[in-house]
Design an enzyme around this catalytic site. Structure first.
Site: not given
Ligand SMILES: *[C@@H]1O[C@H](CO)[C@@H](O)[C@H](O)[C@H]1NC(C)=O
Ligand SMILES: *[C@@H]1O[C@H](CO)[C@@H](O)[C@H](O)[C@H]1NC(C)=O
Ligand SMILES: [Cu+2]
Length: 672
Positions: A321, A408
């Site tokens: 990420d 998320y």
């Protein structure tokens, strides 16, 4: 082709005006993030070199080039004697090749321009992802399959997913696209349209692979809503109103991005890839009458999220990420009063977008004082006829940011305590990544579905979250060592005690990078970074120890492709000698990387780490077996670590810290 290039094409007027603007700009601190003006200057300089009329150009990283550490420390002790260069490091794609440019922001020179020829691609830009997700919506086979499934194309939204690397020889910059239904619910991640494989070539910006493989039903929108304004009563029992009131104002002082509070002072930076960066954290020692360095720099270097469904539709989902999506550009605006309490101060941030222009991020991080915990206490009832009770209320300072990468939300806290502890908190919220299936009950499932049936037709797929912190601790100076103290069982066999056993400690100074690779959890140990030259009056090494989170280890085989790329998760703790170039634990170019530039590779040099400027790397992980409470949105799941002074002070440093005064609540009004 590292050469110094003067920008002859630069028009005299532009050059002059930028010089003027930059010289008028105040730089309170060499670690301050790039300003909007600087980002614009960088864009102009790169555009002059590679005009977008004749080149395809995109900006994938624009950040402050780290000032030389020795120089910065000298600047810190005597600010006006050192002139620290202000430089930007830029990764740009020019006509399908990756350029690394070093730009001096005082002379406006391109100091170097190198082409990256190795494997791996730079961080995706927000702009190119926005373009890519539009492609399926105009792609006839996709439009037809949407119609055939009885769905409305106007109610379909798509999202980009990095593709990973699985041993292929040659690769192009590409992303997979997955689409979702937004009709009746904004909770798109729990309503995937399964069974469509779409690959977009990012350089050509077109769909280069498309297959329609299966047609599981899209899970229902029922019970997926999470917006309070769209919910029907009954709500949970009403919570009572509350307030935060600091009649003297907040207890911290800000000077640009530098903050001083209680006994702490530090600098808060921001980077498009790393997000929030904490630098130069020092604590004031009341007895020694001086500020003592603890942390030169700390940030999250990478976040690796491998999913555990090996099927054709899911195997590639092994995300990095920070390196692929950028923690800084995925940082989201905080909501006052909810994300941060009423006494919070907010900071904005700026990063360069796809075309190099400055992008504004309002309320990117906040700082606030937190109350409600106990600092220390004792009730003494052992003295007859006397009752002694001493209690101190704790006030701590929190720096908070939220990084939302797709489904998320990562809540990232740096908490500074007057006791000298720094707590690094990590919490997860948001949505599970859902796989649509034909099952409505667990009993119908015969084959491994690689997750939990969290709702009808919805599998929450197994996965991990591995964060790795880069923690350049400088305990009372740069030269530090890393000590491991094992707790060892000693058996009593000679009858010298009525006990059969006890434990004692065995401390070793870890000599090399190899010996510093530690898998936690099998036997008790204390891990301490010390300054071997500094001792307390009692002769102990001055240090800070690591209080770990529950230890998490990889469950994949070590030579599996995602594990090779995410090899920094092979150990919980790593220690390296400081090297300016070793910043990103998964490599500088993580998209489709092959694991050639990871912490696991650097440490093969097995460098000496005794009495050196060392960096502690720490992996915080969560193995996630989803459960029904994670659906349709997950309440915070928290983990983290603590850095705690250990023989750093002569005694309890908060012995003379008094509790804050309580004030009576004034007349007040309600605010939501
Ligand atoms: C070149 O970039 C500038 C700055 O982003 C933009 O305004 C302009 O439209 C671009 N021109 C082309 C041909 O893409
Ligand atoms: C599809 O969705 C659009 C936008 O929400 C709406 O205007 C349209 O009526 C829908 N079409 C059908 C066939 O339901
Ligand atoms: Cu998870």
């Amino acid at each position: 082709m590292a050469s110094t290039l003067r920008l002859t094409v630069f028009s005299v007027f532009t050059l002059f005006s930028f010089h003027l603007i930059l010289s008028l700009q105040e730089f309170p601190h060499p670690l301050d993030p790039l300003t909007t003006v600087e980002i614009t200057v960088i864009q102009t300089i790169v555009l002059k070199k590679y005009p977008n009329t004749t080149h395809t150009l995109s900006f994938h990283y624009v950040g402050l080039d780290d000032p030389d550490k020795a120089m910065l420390l000298k600047w810190e002790s005597t600010p006006h004697t050192v002139d620290i260069p202000r430089r930007a490091f830029v990764i740009a794609r020019v006509d399908s090749s990756t350029h690394e440019l070093l730009i001096d922001l005082k002379s406006l020179l391109v100091l170097s321009d190198n082409v990256h020829t190795g494997n791996g691609f730079p961080t995706l830009t927000v702009g190119e992802q926005s373009q890519a997700i539009e492609l399926p919506l105009k792609y006839t086979p996709f439009i037809e399959t949407v119609k055939k499934r009885g769905l409305n194309i106007s109610e379909v939204v798509c999202s980009t997913f990095t593709v990973g690397w699985y041993g292929e020889e040659k690769r192009k910059r590409a992303v997979r696209i997955e689409c979702f239904v937004k009709e009746e619910s904004v909770n798109i991640y729990v309503r995937p349209i399964n069974g469509i494989l779409i690959l977009v070539d990012l350089d050509q910006m077109k769909i280069v692979y498309y297959r329609d493989v299966s047609k599981e039903p899209v899970p229902t929108e029922v019970n997926t809503e999470y917006r309070a304004s769209h919910m029907q009563p009954p709500f949970a029992p009403k919570q009572h109103s509350y307030g935060t009131f600091q009649p003297e104002g907040p207890g911290f002082k800000l000077n640009g991005h530098s903050i001083s509070w209680a006994n702490w002072k530090f600098h808060i930076g921001y980077d498009v890839r790393a997000g929030v960066i904490i630098s130069l954290a020092s604590i004031y020692d009341l007895e020694k009458h001086k500020s003592r360095r603890v942390l030169y720099r700390g940030y999250i270097s990478e976040l690796f999220v491998p999913y555990q469904d090996p099927s054709e539709e899911w195997y590639y989902k092994t995300f990095f990420d920070a390196g692929e999506f950028g923690f800084g550009q995925s940082t989201v605006s905080l909501e006052p009063l909810r994300d941060c309490p009423p006494n919070a101060h907010f900071f904005d941030a700026y990063y360069a977008g796809h075309d190099g222009s400055p992008q504004h991020l309002a309320n990117a991080f906040c700082v606030f004082e937190q109350y409600g915990n106990i600092l220390w206490r004792h009730t003494e009832s052992g003295i007859p006829n006397e009752e002694i009770r001493e209690v101190r209320t704790e006030v701590s300072l929190i720096v908070r940011s939220v990084v939302t990468v797709g489904n998320y939300d990562n809540i990232i806290d740096w908490e500074f305590k007057p006791s000298g502890s720094i707590k690094l908190g990590l919490s997860l919220s948001g949505m599970l990544e859902i796989k649509a299936v034909d099952y409505k009950h667990k009993d119908e499932i015969k084959e491994d579905q690689h997750g939990t049936l969290v709702s009808a037709n919805s599998i929450g797929v197994y996965h991990d979250h591995y964060y790795i912190y880069h923690l350049d601790l400088d305990i009372d100076g740069e030269e530090n060592s890393f000590l491991k103290t094992d707790l060892k069982t000693v058996k009593v066999t000679d009858g010298s005690s009525k006990r059969k056993s006890y434990w004692t400690t065995d401390t070793q100074t870890i000599q090399t990078e190899s010996d510093a690779k530690i898998r936690l959890g099998s036997s008790p140990s204390e891990l301490v970074v010390v300054n071997p030259i500094k001792k307390t009056n009692a002769g102990n090494d001055v240090g800070y120890r690591l209080l770990p989170s529950p230890a998490v280890h990889p469950v994949l085989v070590e030579d599996d492709f995602p594990q090779v790329r995410g090899a920094f998760t092979n150990y919980n703790v790593w220690v390296t000698p400081y090297d300016k170039t070793e910043k990103w634990a998964g490599g500088l170019y993580v998209d489709q990387s092959r694991g050639e530039d990871t912490l696991a590779v650097w440490t093969k040099k097995n460098r000496n780490i005794v009495n050196k400027d060392i960096v502690l790397w720490y992996v915080v992980g969560i193995h996630h077996v989803p459960c029904q409470e994670d659906f349709p949105i997950m309440p915070l799941l928290s983990t983290g670590l603590e850095l705690r002074p250990t023989n750093f002070f002569e005694r309890n440093p908060v012995l003379k810290t008094l509790s804050p005064m309580h004030v009576k609540w004034p007349t007040c009004s309600k605010q939501n």
